[in-house]
Write an enzyme that holds these catalytic residues in place. Sequence first.
Site, PDB file in Angstrom:
ATOM      1  N   SER A 196      -4.621   1.005   8.727  1.00  0.00           N
ATOM      2  CA  SER A 196      -4.767   0.859   7.034  1.00  0.00           C
ATOM      3  C   SER A 196      -3.813   0.371   6.240  1.00  0.00           C
ATOM      4  CB  SER A 196      -4.778   2.476   6.784  1.00  0.00           C
ATOM      5  OG  SER A 196      -6.162   2.896   6.706  1.00  0.00           O
ATOM      6  N   GLY A 197      -2.536  -0.190   7.184  1.00  0.00           N
ATOM      7  CA  GLY A 197      -1.529  -1.043   6.556  1.00  0.00           C
ATOM      8  C   GLY A 197      -0.615   0.024   5.658  1.00  0.00           C
ATOM      9  N   LEU A 198      -0.280   0.936   6.356  1.00  0.00           N
ATOM     10  CA  LEU A 198       0.125   2.165   5.393  1.00  0.00           C
ATOM     11  C   LEU A 198       1.848   2.110   5.666  1.00  0.00           C
ATOM     12  CD1 LEU A 198      -1.842   5.302   6.387  1.00  0.00           C
ATOM     13  CD2 LEU A 198      -2.092   3.977   4.032  1.00  0.00           C
ATOM     14  N   SER A 202       1.857  -2.796  11.470  1.00  0.00           N
ATOM     15  CA  SER A 202       0.821  -1.990  10.571  1.00  0.00           C
ATOM     16  C   SER A 202       0.560  -3.125   9.309  1.00  0.00           C
ATOM     17  CB  SER A 202       1.804  -0.903   9.937  1.00  0.00           C
ATOM     18  OG  SER A 202       1.329  -0.528   8.675  1.00  0.00           O
ATOM     19  N   HIS A 217       1.426   9.605   4.485  1.00  0.00           N
ATOM     20  CA  HIS A 217       0.448   9.634   5.573  1.00  0.00           C
ATOM     21  C   HIS A 217       1.257  10.237   6.594  1.00  0.00           C
ATOM     22  CE1 HIS A 217       2.290   5.977   6.883  1.00  0.00           C
ATOM     23  NE2 HIS A 217       1.535   6.259   8.283  1.00  0.00           N
ATOM     24  N   GLU A 252      13.441  10.992  10.352  1.00  0.00           N
ATOM     25  CA  GLU A 252      12.350  10.304  11.289  1.00  0.00           C
ATOM     26  C   GLU A 252      12.371  10.883  12.549  1.00  0.00           C
ATOM     27  OE1 GLU A 252       9.920   7.470   9.979  1.00  0.00           O
ATOM     28  OE2 GLU A 252      10.273   8.472   8.054  1.00  0.00           O
ATOM     29  N   ARG A 266      14.749   3.951   6.547  1.00  0.00           N
ATOM     30  CA  ARG A 266      13.866   5.396   6.524  1.00  0.00           C
ATOM     31  C   ARG A 266      14.762   6.490   6.838  1.00  0.00           C
ATOM     32  NH1 ARG A 266       8.066   5.087   9.404  1.00  0.00           N
ATOM     33  NH2 ARG A 266       7.477   2.970   9.128  1.00  0.00           N
ATOM     34  N   HIS A 271      12.721   1.631  12.951  1.00  0.00           N
ATOM     35  CA  HIS A 271      13.282   2.717  13.739  1.00  0.00           C
ATOM     36  C   HIS A 271      14.141   2.027  14.631  1.00  0.00           C
ATOM     37  CE1 HIS A 271       9.594   5.269  12.841  1.00  0.00           C
ATOM     38  NE2 HIS A 271      10.426   5.779  11.942  1.00  0.00           N
ATOM     39  N   CYS A 314       7.411   5.210  21.247  1.00  0.00           N
ATOM     40  CA  CYS A 314       7.002   5.666  19.881  1.00  0.00           C
ATOM     41  C   CYS A 314       6.099   6.898  20.305  1.00  0.00           C
ATOM     42  CB  CYS A 314       6.277   4.587  19.017  1.00  0.00           C
ATOM     43  SG  CYS A 314       7.300   3.383  18.537  1.00  0.00           S
TER      44      CYS A 314
HETATM   45  O1  SUG Z   1       5.641   5.438  11.074  1.00  0.00           O
HETATM   46  N1  SUG Z   1       2.864   3.480  12.077  1.00  0.00           N
HETATM   47  C1  SUG Z   1       3.951   4.251  12.403  1.00  0.00           C
HETATM   48  C2  SUG Z   1       4.702   3.733  13.497  1.00  0.00           C
HETATM   49  C3  SUG Z   1       5.522   4.523  14.055  1.00  0.00           C
HETATM   50  C4  SUG Z   1       6.419   4.071  15.353  1.00  0.00           C
HETATM   51  N2  SUG Z   1       7.449   5.111  15.862  1.00  0.00           N
HETATM   52  C5  SUG Z   1       8.547   4.667  16.450  1.00  0.00           C
HETATM   53  N3  SUG Z   1       9.079   3.458  16.160  1.00  0.00           N
HETATM   54  N4  SUG Z   1       9.060   5.738  17.042  1.00  0.00           N
HETATM   55  C6  SUG Z   1       4.946   4.223  11.369  1.00  0.00           C
HETATM   56  O2  SUG Z   1       5.327   3.301  10.599  1.00  0.00           O
HETATM   57  C7  SUG Z   1       0.823   2.669  10.759  1.00  0.00           C
HETATM   58  C8  SUG Z   1      -0.320   3.584  10.098  1.00  0.00           C
HETATM   59  C9  SUG Z   1      -1.326   2.429   9.441  1.00  0.00           C
HETATM   60  O3  SUG Z   1      -0.660   1.464   8.945  1.00  0.00           O
HETATM   61  O4  SUG Z   1      -2.429   2.630   9.436  1.00  0.00           O
HETATM   62  C10 SUG Z   1       2.095   3.592  10.980  1.00  0.00           C
HETATM   63  O5  SUG Z   1       2.163   4.726  10.416  1.00  0.00           O
END
Ligand code: SUG
Length: 455
Positions: free
Chosen positions: A21-23, A30, A139, A176, A216, A252, A375
């Site tokens: 969903s590019g959130l 993403s 989210h 995080e 973050r 991260h 992750c």
């Molecule tokens: O928080 N992706 C996660 C990826 C987390 C990766 N975690 C570590 N690096 N430890 C985030 O950005 C994408 C959801 C979307 O676009 O639909 C997302 O939330």
Amino acid sequence: MTQPSPLLNFDGLIGPTHNFSGLSPGNIASLENKDTLSNPKAAALEGLEKMNLLYQAGLNQAVLPPNERPHIPTLRALGFSGSDKSILNECAGKYPELIPSITSAACMFTANSGTFAPSADTLDSKVHITPANLISKLHRAIEAPFTYQILKKIFSNESYFTIHNPLPPYRQFSDEGSANHIRFSKDPYLPGMHLFVYGQSALTPNALLPSKFPARQTLEASQSVARFHKLLEEHIIYAQQNPRAIDAGVFHNDVISLGSGLFFMYHEDSFVSTDNLLEQMQKKSRGLFNAPLVECRVNASQVSLEDAVATYLFNSQIAPQPDGNMVFFAPKQCQDNPNTKLFLDSLLQDPKVPINNVIYINLTQSMRNGGGPACLRFNLSLTPSELLSIHQGVLFSDIRYKQLKEWINKHYRDMLKTSDLADPELLRETHAALDELTQILKLGSIYSFQKTAET
Ligand code: SUG
């Protein structure tokens, strides 16, 4: 006889609503994959195969169940009422922008579920866990209450474990989890050294901030977690991420450095003043462990920040072996990129580096949301009695592997568009799937829909 591994590795089981969903602004994968077709079944099977590989490599492997999605409790908290199905319909009609956030399966990225301190490191000799508040993205922020609840259930023995509340949900305390934390140790049962990495210091703002993407983690959040975990000041180092790295897509720290035992692999552009930090870390390592860290510095001329972000080289996962060697599980993107492949080949030839095997794994679906092998997991060192006291139903085994594979094949779709997310049939399917999962993992009723009569 080989020693039992002290490391417990939890992977998030990828949920039935896995979608793109590019959130996550700042997470390049993403954004690039927004609104493309996802394959939840392939995603979950890829994650399961990864767990099986680690289990076969001798780790104590466990499964963290996904959050329930779509997350109707969030909609109830926003004033929607009625049955789960009617709430979803009403939200889809009146507030469709919210649907992707309440349906995201991003809780699979359990490196963000919390920060962990083993009993060897804490003043009261208990294991301490602080679930992350994840407040920088809606989210993800809605994961925190369930994470707290499920960790309480799994680590329920209060004589061994203390589960703290997530930090207060304010930007200044944006946390995080273990994606920004590395524990180094010479012997997993002796006190370790904690590296906490942050993107910004919210209460004492300075000029060193990324200009394009958000930072973050805050320093103040990391300090609070260290306080809760009763760590000794002299065992802690705080380091700021390089804002240039954040702007290149390093949202991260686990996208740009990794460590295990005394081994530390980092990109030269990971931190603000990388050289000073390494000097500080080496000094502490000599003092605490009477041994230096085994440094593996990766220069931009070998692997650029862009290659690091595209391949997730630093998000590889290390499995320590009883003989002191390490297996390095890298995303298969590292095999396809000539620079990272060359680097990993050279690593295997380097006599100073304890890595004697590189295994490339296919996590295509997860990678498309910006999540590699590291992750998808959190890990912590436990003593044998601590390990025996956790909820045993979540532990991986050959039988559990087979059950979960059948469960995924039975319940998951192999295609999902973002426009399918409000489909009431998807809600029904995920409830049926998660209900059965709680039986496989012997968890009892953990989801809100299992506690309310009407759905
Ligand atoms: O928080 N992706 C996660 C990826 C987390 C990766 N975690 C570590 N690096 N430890 C985030 O950005 C994408 C959801 C979307 O676009 O639909 C997302 O939330």
